[in-house]
Motif scaffolding. Structure first.
Motif, mmCIF file in Angstrom:
data_model
loop_
_atom_site.group_PDB
_atom_site.id
_atom_site.type_symbol
_atom_site.label_atom_id
_atom_site.label_comp_id
_atom_site.label_asym_id
_atom_site.label_seq_id
_atom_site.Cartn_x
_atom_site.Cartn_y
_atom_site.Cartn_z
ATOM 1 N N GLU A 157 10.915 -6.186 -3.301
ATOM 2 C CA GLU A 157 12.261 -5.838 -3.793
ATOM 3 C C GLU A 157 12.148 -4.508 -4.508
ATOM 4 O O GLU A 157 11.306 -4.344 -5.391
ATOM 5 C CB GLU A 157 12.737 -6.948 -4.749
ATOM 6 C CG GLU A 157 13.929 -6.609 -5.617
ATOM 7 C CD GLU A 157 15.196 -6.346 -4.827
ATOM 8 O OE1 GLU A 157 15.572 -5.169 -4.693
ATOM 9 O OE2 GLU A 157 15.808 -7.329 -4.340
ATOM 10 N N ASP A 158 12.933 -3.501 -4.095
ATOM 11 C CA ASP A 158 12.787 -2.165 -4.680
ATOM 12 C C ASP A 158 13.577 -1.989 -5.979
ATOM 13 O O ASP A 158 13.337 -1.040 -6.708
ATOM 14 C CB ASP A 158 13.171 -1.077 -3.666
ATOM 15 C CG ASP A 158 14.608 -1.206 -3.201
ATOM 16 O OD1 ASP A 158 15.037 -2.346 -2.952
ATOM 17 O OD2 ASP A 158 15.296 -0.178 -3.090
ATOM 18 N N GLU A 159 14.496 -2.894 -6.264
ATOM 19 C CA GLU A 159 15.216 -2.760 -7.532
ATOM 20 C C GLU A 159 14.430 -3.482 -8.624
ATOM 21 O O GLU A 159 14.367 -4.712 -8.645
ATOM 22 C CB GLU A 159 16.627 -3.341 -7.411
ATOM 23 C CG GLU A 159 17.552 -2.434 -6.615
ATOM 24 C CD GLU A 159 18.745 -3.189 -6.042
ATOM 25 O OE1 GLU A 159 19.724 -3.359 -6.783
ATOM 26 O OE2 GLU A 159 18.655 -3.633 -4.882
ATOM 27 N N ASP A 206 13.521 -8.364 0.418
ATOM 28 C CA ASP A 206 14.765 -7.611 0.364
ATOM 29 C C ASP A 206 14.964 -6.930 1.719
ATOM 30 O O ASP A 206 13.988 -6.571 2.381
ATOM 31 C CB ASP A 206 14.645 -6.570 -0.760
ATOM 32 C CG ASP A 206 15.924 -5.791 -0.980
ATOM 33 O OD1 ASP A 206 17.002 -6.308 -0.614
ATOM 34 O OD2 ASP A 206 15.839 -4.666 -1.505
ATOM 35 N N MET A 214 17.188 -4.047 2.363
ATOM 36 C CA MET A 214 17.271 -2.599 2.199
ATOM 37 C C MET A 214 16.116 -2.132 1.307
ATOM 38 O O MET A 214 16.146 -2.304 0.091
ATOM 39 C CB MET A 214 18.606 -2.216 1.537
ATOM 40 C CG MET A 214 19.829 -2.701 2.316
ATOM 41 S SD MET A 214 19.915 -2.001 3.963
ATOM 42 C CE MET A 214 20.486 -0.352 3.557
ATOM 43 N N LYS A 259 22.532 -11.476 -2.971
ATOM 44 C CA LYS A 259 22.572 -10.968 -4.343
ATOM 45 C C LYS A 259 24.010 -10.682 -4.754
ATOM 46 O O LYS A 259 24.769 -10.190 -3.927
ATOM 47 C CB LYS A 259 21.745 -9.680 -4.457
ATOM 48 C CG LYS A 259 20.261 -9.903 -4.269
ATOM 49 C CD LYS A 259 19.481 -8.635 -4.502
ATOM 50 C CE LYS A 259 19.324 -7.837 -3.233
ATOM 51 N NZ LYS A 259 18.362 -6.716 -3.349
HETATM 52 CA CA CA Z 1 16.992 -2.988 -1.972
#
Ligand code: CA
Length: 217
Positions: free
Chosen positions: A8-10, A52, A54, A100
């Protein structure tokens, strides 16, 4: 203890998931982009991946190409709530998805349910000529049964579940002999030697100087 990879990039979302799952007793590893996640999946074993869609560099859909051959269950995390994205994820082989923002309680319930299903279906591990059947606790080497003691079997599982990771003698001792205060790190050495010999992994379970051992596969 189930080991979960969170891709997950966030960071705030990743941190929240990591914290919640760790509190619930899972071992978590976080990656923040698709390339690193792919590397990590090749190097380590996981019981579940939270993925995730994206992501920078390699997105979640593309990562499924790496994950599918390994049969690790996947829960997609997605901001996209359209039916077509969900269907695409499931068609690619995801076991479930979460849209989400989600409630932590829902995340925990889905993780638990996917892991339960997975462990019911996936109780055989094939690794480098060995077949380990978790349900019957039997080990086959090139199709022939290997007779392992209870501790040797547990040791083997520990190595397999942490392949390519150096494990400290102390960690191995604590995990396998937890309530048994009779031995020490030499007990580990002795069992590793015997296990290596029985399964022919003399060149695979490597001694790591001043640390302990690492299974290289
Ligand atoms: Ca993302």
């Amino acid at each position: 203890m189930a080991k979960i990879l969170i891709v997950e990039d966030e960071k705030p979302i990743s941190d929240l998931i990591n914290m919640s799952l760790t509190q619930a007793g899972y071992l978590c590893v976080c990656e923040y982009n698709g390339m690193n996640a792919a590397d990590r999946i090749e190097r380590e074993s996981f019981d579940l991946i939270l993925l995730d869609i994206m992501l920078p560099e390699v997105d979640g859909y593309e990562l499924m190409d790496y994950i599918r051959p390994l049969s690790i269950p996947v829960i997609f995390l997605t901001a996209k709530s359209s039916v077509s994205d969900r269907v695409k994820g499931l068609k690619l082989g995801a076991d479930d998805y979460l849209t989400k923002p989600f409630e932590i309680i829902e995340l925990l319930a889905r993780v638990e349910s996917v892991l339960r299903r997975y462990h019911q279906n996936q109780h055989v591990i094939n690794i480098d000529g060995l077949t380990i059947d978790i349900m019957s606790r039997t080990v086959l080497k090139d199709g022939i049964a290997v007779n392992l003691t209870k501790k040797e079997y547990e040791l083997l599982l520990l190595f397999v579940q942490n392949k390519n990771i150096a494990l400290f003698r102390e960690t191995i001792y604590e995990k396998i002999w937890e309530n048994d205060s009779m031995g020490d790190s030499r007990t580990v050495d002795l069992h590793v030697q015997r296990l290596r010999k029985k399964i022919g992994w003399e060149d695979k379970i490597i001694a790591v100087y001043k640390v302990g051992y690492r299974l290289e596969v």
